[in-house]
Design a protein around this motif. Structure first.
Motif: not given
Lengths: 137, 362
Positions: A108, B147, B151, B154-155, B158, B188, B191-192, B195
């Motif tokens: 992102p 996942s 993602r 989520m992008t 964010k 954030d 996202v972690r 990942n």
């Protein structure tokens, strides 16, 4: 090179929207949109951009194949291409650079700094190519 | 008492070797120097070598000389890796062991054995673990797909938050800014987490692909330090890197090595008291490089020094995370044919070390 118009190629509508706003808001650029590789090739011909931002992972024709075709077309070859890719695909995109893209950006991305990162890539590409034009003995 | 036990053992009506030979599990015994002292028939069958080419041979030599990539060699290589971890009572790990005929999973268990007064060494068991392996494969597949799907939204969440906080919609009331800030921090973190989940599912399903290049470890360290500058400032901790002279290049995956260093470094920062220092020591070993990350945090009790590398293990009072960071670090370093471990004493900070081999000469 002065950038006025950016062609943004991204298949996810929401991400496309966020990136579009970011390029307009922070870059001050005009943004045209394409949702896949084929549309990108069409748009590049009919409404020529100064820069193409190309997502790597897209259905139908992926970013690498799209880049290959852009670089294989003598009328489109000169338009600089920057890849957009997920962090996990970073090693792959480095290989993709051999296709003629001038750099890549990681998703992102932060929309507040995206335009600045693009300018950085353009500048370092300019520096590299002007060095290439003055070969040192 | 011991005498009578020994007597009853030796008076078994059949030879213990015969029993071991009839097991479907592989059994191997080595001395403390990893020289093979015994193998049962299951191991012989799988390695495809006569006993005289195995007995007395160092485990690593056996792997290097006799085992092809696609055979038992991969298993034995893992066994060697397990033995390089700090000594414990019992270490075990499951690996995919797919042949042309069958997809299987094998669990390798390594445990020290003692036979007083003098002889001792290691007992290695190779057990079929196909059912649990297959279930785990399904789980990994699910985690990986889920996942990936998470993602993308989520992008955009964010990105939208960052645009709002960056003034795209004009100046916002302080209350809105605060709430958006909370949302961004939470995204954030998500996202972690995602990942980490993706990484662990790749590692466990053997789909983690590394791209090896010759590189300088110090470059990776410098890049990690740059990416953590804001975190260091937020925790009022300084980072100092000390290079131990000339370093050989290593053969490593740049992104993944950076990921390991960033993970160790961010842990160190998070647990450091304000105004303290995190030190990175880089040492040239004869045949590789060792990187140590040392903090002045609360330290880790000795019984937890190995457990912290287990999946989902979290220390009491630990900072929120996925509980997968160190598990991922260990897997990545072992895929570089290196090792990673922690040293600590409660109240005296922690040191995390990893070693990876130098690149072969060009």
């Amino acid at each position: 090179m002065e950038i006025h118009k950016v062609l943004l190629v991204e298949d996810e509508a929401d991400i496309r929207k966020v990136a579009q706003i970011s390029l307009q808001f922070r870059g001050g650029w005009e943004v045209t949109l394409a949702a896949d590789g084929e549309e990108c090739l069409r748009m590049a011909t009919t409404d020529r951009p100064d820069l193409i931002l190309l997502d790597c992972m897209m259905p139908k024709m992926d970013g690498y194949e799209t880049c290959r075709r852009l670089k294989g077309d003598s009328s489109l070859r000169e338009i600089p291409v920057i890849f957009l890719t997920a962090k996990s695909q970073e090693s792959e995109v480095r290989k993709g650079l051999a296709l003629g893209a001038i750099g890549y950006l990681i998703k992102p991305f932060n929309p507040m700094s995206l335009a600045a990162e693009i300018r950085e890539i353009l500048e370092s590409d300019l520096a590299a190519s002007s060095q290439g034009n003055n070969p040192e003995e | 008492m011991i005498d009578s036990l020994t007597t009853s053992m030796t008076s078994l009506p059949i030879d213990a070797g015969d029993i071991l030979d009839q097991l479907s599990q592989g059994v191997m015994v080595t001395d403390t120097n990893w020289r093979i002292q015994y193998v049962n028939r299951a191991v012989l069958r799988n390695v495809g070598l006569p006993p005289e080419k195995i007995l007395g041979v160092h485990l690593l030599v056996l792997v290097a000389n006799y085992c092809r990539e696609d055979s038992y060699g991969e298993l034995l290589r893992l066994a060697v890796r397990l033995t390089q971890r700090p000594p414990q009572e019992n270490v075990s790990e499951r690996v995919p062991f797919h042949t042309a005929e069958r997809r299987r999973f094998i669990r390798i268990r390594v445990q020290p054995y003692r036979q007083e007064p003098s002889a001792s060494g290691y007992l290695l068991l190779f057990q079929d673990a196909t059912p649990e392996g297959e279930i785990d494969e399904m789980k990994n597949e699910f985690v990986s797909v889920a996942s990936h799907e998470m993602r993308t939204p989520m992008t955009s969440i964010k990105g939208s938050l960052e645009l709002l906080l960056g003034g795209y919609a004009g100046e916002l009331p302080a209350e809105a800014t605060e709430l958006l800030g909370i949302s961004l921090t939470a995204v954030d973190r998500l996202v972690r987490l995602i990942n980490d989940l993706l990484d662990i599912s790749k590692i466990e399903s053997g789909k983690m692909e590394l791209h090896f290049d010759r590189l300088d470890v110090t470059e990776c360290i410098a890049k990690s330090m740059r990416s953590l500058r804001a975190l260091a400032e937020a925790h009022k901790v300084s980072i100092r890197a000390d290079e131990g002279g000339h370093l050989p290049p290593v053969l490593a995956d740049r992104d993944r090595l950076e990921q390991v260093i960033t993970n160790l470094l961010s842990n160190a920062l998070k647990y450091s008291p304000p105004d303290s220092e995190v030190r990175i020591l880089i040492r040239n070993l004869d045949n590789g490089v060792r990187v140590s990350v040392c903090d002045q945090g609360p330290g880790i009790a000795s019984e937890n020094l190995e457990k912290i590398f287990d999946r989902f293990f979290q220390l009491a009072g630990s900072k929120k995370g996925s509980g997968l960071g160190l598990t991922i670090c260990r897997a990545l370093i072992e895929q570089h044919r290196g090792r990673i471990w922690a040293e600590s004493e409660l109240g005296r900070g922690s040191q995390f070390h990893f070693e990876i081999p130098a690149a072969p000469p060009e």
